[in-house]
Design an enzyme around this catalytic site. Structure first.
Site, PDB file in Angstrom:
ATOM      1  N   GLY A 280      55.687  37.126  39.095  1.00 34.00           N
ATOM      2  CA  GLY A 280      56.100  36.259  37.582  1.00 34.00           C
ATOM      3  C   GLY A 280      56.775  35.363  38.161  1.00 34.00           C
ATOM      4  O   GLY A 280      57.345  34.374  38.019  1.00 34.00           O
ATOM      5  N   THR A 281      56.167  34.932  39.232  1.00 34.53           N
ATOM      6  CA  THR A 281      57.424  33.918  39.944  1.00 34.53           C
ATOM      7  C   THR A 281      56.859  32.573  38.726  1.00 34.53           C
ATOM      8  O   THR A 281      57.674  31.544  38.579  1.00 34.53           O
ATOM      9  CB  THR A 281      56.967  32.956  41.419  1.00 34.53           C
ATOM     10  OG1 THR A 281      55.178  32.957  41.468  1.00 34.53           O
ATOM     11  CG2 THR A 281      57.124  34.578  42.398  1.00 34.53           C
ATOM     12  N   ASN A 282      55.356  32.464  38.281  1.00 36.46           N
ATOM     13  CA  ASN A 282      55.026  31.234  37.935  1.00 36.46           C
ATOM     14  C   ASN A 282      55.919  31.499  35.996  1.00 36.46           C
ATOM     15  O   ASN A 282      56.212  30.560  35.815  1.00 36.46           O
ATOM     16  CB  ASN A 282      53.982  31.399  37.346  1.00 36.46           C
ATOM     17  CG  ASN A 282      53.384  30.747  38.996  1.00 36.46           C
ATOM     18  OD1 ASN A 282      53.075  28.991  38.597  1.00 36.46           O
ATOM     19  ND2 ASN A 282      52.267  31.277  39.509  1.00 36.46           N
TER      20      ASN A 282
ATOM     21  N   MET B 244      45.591  38.682  35.868  1.00 34.89           N
ATOM     22  CA  MET B 244      44.444  38.954  36.491  1.00 34.89           C
ATOM     23  C   MET B 244      43.310  39.838  35.767  1.00 34.89           C
ATOM     24  O   MET B 244      42.881  40.834  36.095  1.00 34.89           O
ATOM     25  CB  MET B 244      44.290  39.836  37.737  1.00 34.89           C
ATOM     26  CG  MET B 244      45.773  39.989  38.156  1.00 34.89           C
ATOM     27  SD  MET B 244      45.195  38.491  39.700  1.00 34.89           S
ATOM     28  CE  MET B 244      45.420  38.726  40.970  1.00 34.89           C
TER      29      MET B 244
ATOM     30  N   LEU C 289      39.192  36.995  30.369  1.00 36.14           N
ATOM     31  CA  LEU C 289      38.723  36.979  29.017  1.00 36.14           C
ATOM     32  C   LEU C 289      37.562  36.673  28.720  1.00 36.14           C
ATOM     33  O   LEU C 289      37.033  35.494  29.088  1.00 36.14           O
ATOM     34  CB  LEU C 289      39.917  36.444  28.496  1.00 36.14           C
ATOM     35  CG  LEU C 289      41.754  37.082  28.602  1.00 36.14           C
ATOM     36  CD1 LEU C 289      42.660  35.904  28.076  1.00 36.14           C
ATOM     37  CD2 LEU C 289      41.387  38.230  28.274  1.00 36.14           C
TER      38      LEU C 289
ATOM     39  N   ASN D   9      45.636  28.588  32.375  1.00 34.83           N
ATOM     40  CA  ASN D   9      45.490  28.444  33.601  1.00 34.83           C
ATOM     41  C   ASN D   9      46.540  27.612  34.634  1.00 34.83           C
ATOM     42  O   ASN D   9      45.889  27.009  34.518  1.00 34.83           O
ATOM     43  CB  ASN D   9      44.318  29.825  33.763  1.00 34.83           C
ATOM     44  CG  ASN D   9      44.313  30.660  34.475  1.00 34.83           C
ATOM     45  OD1 ASN D   9      45.306  31.436  35.329  1.00 34.83           O
ATOM     46  ND2 ASN D   9      43.537  30.475  35.799  1.00 34.83           N
TER      47      ASN D   9
ATOM     48  N   HIS E 188      45.727  27.817  38.965  1.00 34.76           N
ATOM     49  CA  HIS E 188      44.132  28.266  40.109  1.00 34.76           C
ATOM     50  C   HIS E 188      45.373  28.113  41.478  1.00 34.76           C
ATOM     51  O   HIS E 188      45.100  26.466  41.122  1.00 34.76           O
ATOM     52  CB  HIS E 188      42.981  28.507  39.690  1.00 34.76           C
ATOM     53  CG  HIS E 188      42.670  28.499  40.990  1.00 34.76           C
ATOM     54  ND1 HIS E 188      41.353  29.879  40.803  1.00 34.76           N
ATOM     55  CD2 HIS E 188      41.707  28.090  41.345  1.00 34.76           C
ATOM     56  CE1 HIS E 188      41.611  30.316  41.686  1.00 34.76           C
ATOM     57  NE2 HIS E 188      41.043  29.321  42.609  1.00 34.76           N
TER      58      HIS E 188
ATOM     59  N   GLU F 169      52.112  25.035  41.975  1.00 31.55           N
ATOM     60  CA  GLU F 169      52.411  25.746  41.183  1.00 31.55           C
ATOM     61  C   GLU F 169      53.425  25.495  40.537  1.00 31.55           C
ATOM     62  O   GLU F 169      52.902  25.322  39.434  1.00 31.55           O
ATOM     63  CB  GLU F 169      51.743  27.039  41.713  1.00 31.55           C
ATOM     64  CG  GLU F 169      50.654  28.079  42.108  1.00 31.55           C
ATOM     65  CD  GLU F 169      50.273  29.180  42.016  1.00 31.55           C
ATOM     66  OE1 GLU F 169      50.510  29.257  41.360  1.00 31.55           O
ATOM     67  OE2 GLU F 169      49.599  29.205  43.201  1.00 31.55           O
TER      68      GLU F 169
HETATM   69  C1  GRF Z   1      49.471  32.759  41.556  1.00 33.13           C
HETATM   70  O1  GRF Z   1      49.279  32.172  42.586  1.00 33.13           O
HETATM   71  C2  GRF Z   1      48.690  31.799  40.385  1.00 33.13           C
HETATM   72  O2  GRF Z   1      48.460  30.897  40.667  1.00 33.13           O
HETATM   73  C3  GRF Z   1      47.154  33.065  40.863  1.00 33.13           C
HETATM   74  O3  GRF Z   1      47.888  34.353  40.520  1.00 33.13           O
HETATM   75  C4  GRF Z   1      49.295  34.570  41.701  1.00 33.13           C
HETATM   76  C5  GRF Z   1      50.622  34.673  40.379  1.00 33.13           C
HETATM   77  O4  GRF Z   1      51.635  35.033  41.021  1.00 33.13           O
HETATM   78  N1  GRF Z   1      46.664  33.095  39.655  1.00 33.13           N
HETATM   79  P1  GRF Z   1      53.213  35.257  40.268  1.00 33.13           P
HETATM   80  O5  GRF Z   1      53.185  36.277  39.512  1.00 33.13           O
HETATM   81  O6  GRF Z   1      53.081  33.868  39.236  1.00 33.13           O
HETATM   82  O7  GRF Z   1      54.160  35.068  40.939  1.00 33.13           O
END
Ligand code: GRF
Length: 212
Positions: free
Chosen positions: A24-26, A103, A106, A120, A122, A193
């Site tokens: 969940g860093t994003n 992950m 859908l 999303n 990527h 990201e």
């Molecule tokens: C990220 O690299 C994102 O681009 C990909 O999965 C990873 C998720 O990382 N789809 P996080 O869970 O947000 O840390």
């Protein structure tokens, strides 16, 4: 409510759900961007994980955001899994779905319910290193193996084709000779990201609030 031109967003902020599976860093980047006012047209009101115990759920709890776990296995079928997701999104009057390291692919019948309302992130410059099988470290391994000198990240709308929806934002990141997949993954997150996902989220929320 989801769908172009109205619903919960009218007059207020767009209601955002973030779909996660892992660290969940994003998600954290989105929460931080909200705190800093980079995201000002939307509010994260729900986090949904398809993995029990994902660290992203703790991040949500710390930020005081409602979190739910929906397991594909428990649901039984993909259809039932997606129906549960849909129920949660409807109950919470969600305007925008942000997939941040979610992950699970859908189905077309799910994505068709939310045209231009699912985005999303990527970790490559689409159309390179994307589509089926390109997730997590595999994306960066493939970029290093091919020998490209520049990679990056892409935020795109989600449709029935994996990583195939319209591109919203991209940011390039340099590849260094000494890079390993892990080192490259970290650089792409930090330099691309975590920057473009909040920016794109704000842009779409702004459009939703304006009723576009
Ligand atoms: C990220 O690299 C994102 O681009 C990909 O999965 C990873 C998720 O990382 N789809 P996080 O869970 O947000 O840390």
């Amino acid at each position: 409510m989801l769908g172009k031109g109205g619903g919960a967003a009218s007059g207020g902020k767009a209601r955002i759900a973030v779909l996660v599976s892992g660290g969940g860093t994003n998600l954290q980047a989105l929460i931080d961007a909200q705190d800093k006012g980079i995201i000002k047209s939307g509010e994260i009101v729900l986090v949904i994980s398809n993995k029990a115990g994902a660290y992203a759920l703790e991040r949500a709890a710390k930020a005081g955001i409602k979190a739910e776990t929906v397991l594909r296995k428990e649901a039984g079928t993909q259809e039932a899994f997606e129906e549960r997701l849909h129920e949660l999104l409807s109950e919470n009057r969600i305007d925008l779905i942000v997939m941040a390291g979610f992950m699970s692919i859908l189905s077309g019948s799910f994505t068709a319910r939310y045209p231009d309302r699912i985005i999303n992130i990527h970790p490559s410059l689409i159309p390179s290193f994307c589509g089926k099988g390109f997730y997590g470290l595999h994306v960066h391994e493939a970029a290093l193996e091919y020998g490209v000198k520049v990679t990056g990240a892409t935020v795109h709308f989600v449709n029935e084709i994996p990583d195939g929806g319209r591109i919203i934002k991209q940011k390039a990141v340099e590849i260094l000779d000494c890079d390993t997949p892990e080192v490259l993954q970290k650089r792409v997150m930090e330099k691309a990201e975590w920057i473009i996902l909040p920016e794109a989220t704000e842009e779409i929320c702004e459009e939703i609030v304006r009723g576009k």
